[in-house]
Scaffold this active site. Structure first.
Site, mmCIF file in Angstrom:
data_model
loop_
_atom_site.group_PDB
_atom_site.id
_atom_site.type_symbol
_atom_site.label_atom_id
_atom_site.label_comp_id
_atom_site.label_asym_id
_atom_site.label_seq_id
_atom_site.Cartn_x
_atom_site.Cartn_y
_atom_site.Cartn_z
ATOM 1 N N HIS A 97 6.694 8.938 -4.065
ATOM 2 C CA HIS A 97 8.043 8.245 -4.664
ATOM 3 C C HIS A 97 8.979 7.627 -3.643
ATOM 4 C CE1 HIS A 97 8.180 11.197 -7.266
ATOM 5 N NE2 HIS A 97 8.093 12.274 -6.718
ATOM 6 N N HIS A 173 1.119 12.306 -3.946
ATOM 7 C CA HIS A 173 0.995 14.171 -4.442
ATOM 8 C C HIS A 173 0.726 14.659 -6.206
ATOM 9 C CE1 HIS A 173 5.096 13.008 -5.428
ATOM 10 N NE2 HIS A 173 4.808 14.046 -6.141
ATOM 11 N N ARG A 193 3.429 6.435 -11.008
ATOM 12 C CA ARG A 193 1.777 7.688 -11.506
ATOM 13 C C ARG A 193 1.164 6.020 -10.807
ATOM 14 N NH1 ARG A 193 4.168 6.735 -16.193
ATOM 15 N NH2 ARG A 193 5.758 8.957 -16.632
#
Length: 323
Positions: A97, A173, A193
């Protein structure tokens, strides 16, 4: 408003979702693979509706804009936090993110970056997370991503029920199969992604990857935050402090294990509460409100003292300093 703000959750179907949110929490799920319940949300991709009181029928985003007296007259343009429960019936994509600056420059107007954290509600034996990476430089990171050298790039970390994991923006993550978490995060829906196991979506096509954004936003080299998790007792409760300032400037997160009564006063302009086990009540301004597993609510600014009664486990969060 001198009563808690209860919310009607929003459910999101995900390729990796399942049905445990119904069996474990009793939610009335829509059909499909439901991966997420947005339990306290004002994000435009799934704002919750207020279920009680003077604001009943308003969505939380509208209440934030129009009724700031309930939140202590904050300066942020958007409600800054989002609480979810995630059911990883299959592994999530490996992702990262952005921080606030990158999101402001590259995403829709008003979108925040995304620092998040997980309380592990349940994890099957042998469960693990993807958390961090082994690249020493950004060039090495890019090379390993483009080669698809996931075995050497990605770091696997064992996880069990009751663990707490802090995931700052920039951290590679993924939740893996068999894990359910309560997630506290910045109010953002931006995910980059970098690997998705070559899965295809409902349209028969592989889901979009965001390799350059992932390379741009990943923290290099990877490092684990140094948390200072502490436990204290008050009345009939044990309070575990998972994260707070200065480690996190976005939120503080606590766990309350209650067997009896707990009297509290506010430490922030408003407080978010999720009941994950048990049942009981919250009493405020002389009135009592029933609580049970799967209920989520906000204690607004007007409530200056409250009492929890019962046998419950709750995750509680408060906002960080105004940005």
């Amino acid at each position: 408003m001198t009563e808690p703000i209860f919310l009607e959750p929003v459910f999101h179907e995900k390729i990796w979702g399942g049905r445990k949110l119904a069996t474990d929490f009793g939610y009335d799920l829509p059909d499909g693979k439901i991966g997420e319940v947005w339990a306290i949300s004002a994000h435009p991709n799934g704002p919750d509706t207020i279920a009680n009181g003077p604001l009943k029928g308003k969505t939380l985003d509208v209440a934030w804009r129009e009724n700031q007296e309930y939140f202590g007259h904050q300066k942020e343009k958007v409600f800054p936090l989002l609480t979810k429960i995630l059911d990883a019936n299959d592994s999530l994509s490996v992702q990262v993110h952005p921080d606030d600056a990158y999101a402001a420059a590259h995403e829709r107007p008003g979108e925040l970056g995304k620092t998040e954290c997980w309380y592990v509600i349940s994890a099957e034996p042998g469960s693990y997370l993807i958390y961090g990476h082994h690249a020493k430089t950004r060039q090495e990171l890019a090379d390993m991503i483009h080669r698809g050298d996931w075995e050497h790039l990605l770091r696997k970390v064992p996880v069990k029920t009751g663990d707490f994991v802090y995931v700052p923006s920039g951290t590679i993550h993924a939740l893996n199969k068999g894990i359910m978490v309560l997630e506290t995060q910045q109010s953002s829906d931006t995910t980059y992604r970098l690997y998705d196991y070559d899965r295809v979506g409902a349209d028969g096509k592989k889901r979009e990857l965001h390799l350059q954004q992932s390379i741009d936003t990943t923290t290099v080299p990877s490092h684990d935050p140094e948390l200072n998790i502490t436990k204290t007792t008050k009345d009939d409760a044990t309070i575990t402090t998972f994260v707070t300032a200065p480690i996190s400037k976005f939120f503080s997160v606590y766990k309350i294990d209650l067997d009896g009564k707990l009297n509290q006063t506010p430490t922030a302009p408003y407080t978010l509460v999720s009941v994950l086990e048990g049942a009981g009540t919250i009493e405020a301004d002389g009135k009592s409100y029933p609580l049970k597993k799967g209920v989520h609510f906000i204690i607004p600014n007007q409530i200056k003292a409250w009492t929890f009664t019962g046998k419950m486990m709750m995750i509680v969060s408060t906002p960080g300093a105004e940005q």
